[in-house]
Design a protein around this motif. Sequence first.
Motif, PDB file in Angstrom:
ATOM      1  N   LEU A  84       0.823  -1.213   0.000  1.00 56.70           N
ATOM      2  CA  LEU A  84       0.000   0.000   0.000  1.00 56.70           C
ATOM      3  C   LEU A  84       0.855   1.260   0.000  1.00 56.70           C
ATOM      4  N   LEU A  85       1.910   1.272   0.804  1.00 59.25           N
ATOM      5  CA  LEU A  85       2.739   2.463   0.950  1.00 59.25           C
ATOM      6  C   LEU A  85       3.604   2.759  -0.268  1.00 59.25           C
ATOM      7  N   LYS A  86       3.971   1.738  -1.017  1.00 61.77           N
ATOM      8  CA  LYS A  86       4.880   1.997  -2.132  1.00 61.77           C
ATOM      9  C   LYS A  86       4.199   2.791  -3.239  1.00 61.77           C
ATOM     10  N   LYS A  87       2.873   2.918  -3.175  1.00 59.97           N
ATOM     11  CA  LYS A  87       2.139   3.735  -4.143  1.00 59.97           C
ATOM     12  C   LYS A  87       2.121   5.208  -3.729  1.00 59.97           C
ATOM     13  N   LEU A  88       2.551   5.484  -2.504  1.00 61.06           N
ATOM     14  CA  LEU A  88       2.549   6.846  -1.978  1.00 61.06           C
ATOM     15  C   LEU A  88       3.949   7.450  -2.058  1.00 61.06           C
ATOM     16  N   PRO A  89       4.049   8.775  -2.012  1.00 60.13           N
ATOM     17  CA  PRO A  89       5.372   9.421  -2.125  1.00 60.13           C
ATOM     18  C   PRO A  89       6.136   9.485  -0.795  1.00 60.13           C
ATOM     19  N   LEU A  90       5.835   8.636   0.151  1.00 58.92           N
ATOM     20  CA  LEU A  90       6.506   8.631   1.455  1.00 58.92           C
ATOM     21  C   LEU A  90       7.667   7.633   1.428  1.00 58.92           C
ATOM     22  N   VAL A  91       8.755   8.011   0.823  1.00 62.57           N
ATOM     23  CA  VAL A  91       9.878   7.098   0.601  1.00 62.57           C
ATOM     24  C   VAL A  91      10.452   6.575   1.913  1.00 62.57           C
ATOM     25  N   TRP A  92      10.654   7.434   2.898  1.00 64.15           N
ATOM     26  CA  TRP A  92      11.264   7.011   4.167  1.00 64.15           C
ATOM     27  C   TRP A  92      10.395   5.985   4.889  1.00 64.15           C
ATOM     28  N   LEU A  93       9.073   6.182   4.855  1.00 70.67           N
ATOM     29  CA  LEU A  93       8.164   5.240   5.508  1.00 70.67           C
ATOM     30  C   LEU A  93       8.105   3.925   4.728  1.00 70.67           C
ATOM     31  N   THR A  94       8.033   4.034   3.424  1.00 71.84           N
ATOM     32  CA  THR A  94       7.998   2.844   2.574  1.00 71.84           C
ATOM     33  C   THR A  94       9.263   2.012   2.768  1.00 71.84           C
ATOM     34  N   THR A  95      10.403   2.681   2.812  1.00 69.23           N
ATOM     35  CA  THR A  95      11.673   1.979   2.990  1.00 69.23           C
ATOM     36  C   THR A  95      11.718   1.280   4.355  1.00 69.23           C
ATOM     37  N   GLY A  96      11.264   1.959   5.396  1.00 70.61           N
ATOM     38  CA  GLY A  96      11.255   1.366   6.729  1.00 70.61           C
ATOM     39  C   GLY A  96      10.356   0.149   6.825  1.00 70.61           C
ATOM     40  N   VAL A  97       9.167   0.243   6.245  1.00 72.48           N
ATOM     41  CA  VAL A  97       8.233  -0.888   6.279  1.00 72.48           C
ATOM     42  C   VAL A  97       8.777  -2.040   5.435  1.00 72.48           C
ATOM     43  N   ARG A  98       9.402  -1.705   4.308  1.00 74.63           N
ATOM     44  CA  ARG A  98      10.001  -2.745   3.454  1.00 74.63           C
ATOM     45  C   ARG A  98      11.103  -3.484   4.202  1.00 74.63           C
ATOM     46  N   GLU A  99      11.967  -2.745   4.900  1.00 75.53           N
ATOM     47  CA  GLU A  99      13.044  -3.381   5.657  1.00 75.53           C
ATOM     48  C   GLU A  99      12.489  -4.264   6.776  1.00 75.53           C
ATOM     49  N   ALA A 100      11.445  -3.785   7.445  1.00 73.10           N
ATOM     50  CA  ALA A 100      10.813  -4.595   8.497  1.00 73.10           C
ATOM     51  C   ALA A 100      10.209  -5.861   7.897  1.00 73.10           C
ATOM     52  N   PHE A 101       9.556  -5.731   6.745  1.00 70.12           N
ATOM     53  CA  PHE A 101       8.981  -6.899   6.074  1.00 70.12           C
ATOM     54  C   PHE A 101      10.061  -7.909   5.706  1.00 70.12           C
ATOM     55  N   LEU A 102      11.155  -7.429   5.117  1.00 74.11           N
ATOM     56  CA  LEU A 102      12.230  -8.344   4.724  1.00 74.11           C
ATOM     57  C   LEU A 102      12.854  -9.025   5.944  1.00 74.11           C
ATOM     58  N   PHE A 103      12.981  -8.286   7.051  1.00 70.55           N
ATOM     59  CA  PHE A 103      13.489  -8.871   8.288  1.00 70.55           C
ATOM     60  C   PHE A 103      12.555  -9.980   8.773  1.00 70.55           C
ATOM     61  N   LEU A 104      11.259  -9.697   8.804  1.00 67.12           N
ATOM     62  CA  LEU A 104      10.288 -10.694   9.262  1.00 67.12           C
ATOM     63  C   LEU A 104      10.233 -11.901   8.338  1.00 67.12           C
ATOM     64  N   ARG A 105      10.331 -11.658   7.038  1.00 62.03           N
ATOM     65  CA  ARG A 105      10.323 -12.779   6.098  1.00 62.03           C
ATOM     66  C   ARG A 105      11.549 -13.665   6.292  1.00 62.03           C
ATOM     67  N   LYS A 106      12.681 -13.024   6.546  1.00 61.91           N
ATOM     68  CA  LYS A 106      13.923 -13.771   6.747  1.00 61.91           C
ATOM     69  C   LYS A 106      13.841 -14.649   8.005  1.00 61.91           C
TER      70      LYS A 106
END
Length: 190
Positions: A84-106
């Motif tokens: 949802l966030l990657k469609k918005l212009p909030l790069v810092w938030l999108t990057t943080g959520v992406r990193e958290a997702f990748l951590f949880l997936r790992k």
Amino acid sequence: LSTIDFFALLGSYGLLRLLHISANWVTWIIGIALIVVSTFYCLSLLVPIGVPPDVGTSNLLGFVAFLIAIDSWSQWVTRRGYLLLKKLPLVWLTTGVREAFLFLRKHHQFLGWLVVVTAVAHVAYFLPILANVSQYEVITGFVALALLALGTGLGWWIELAVRRKRASQRLRLLHFLVAIAFVLAFLVHV
């Protein structure tokens, strides 16, 4: 409680990243400590080693299993949030959520096994005294345990399917639904 756990996980992850502390190492250290505590707790049930095991420790291990299950389940939530966030212009938030997702997936499998280990330690306390426990708690506990076993089996099946490059979306959905059923059964159990 689940929401608090989820945001505590994200906050802890963000704080560790901010302090430049390896979230991977912290996860493994805490996880191994939980495995050691659960193992010694189960051994203390088999071979009395001084202080007798108590119901408080058992219930604490069951509660920890629930919190870890929510953390493992958070992989789905953070993935949805990232999409949802990657469609918005909030790069810092999108990057943080992406990193958290990748951590949880790992760490999803490791967290799943931690749920199993801590839940088994919780169950081990009550097995010898099932007759003294209310039927409601026994039945709901066994339902939660059966759903956890089913979810673990489905996770194994998914892992085999991924290795063979035959991962099915239906199988992943079923694993997710069983995880939700486990959390709900746990809440009914409590």
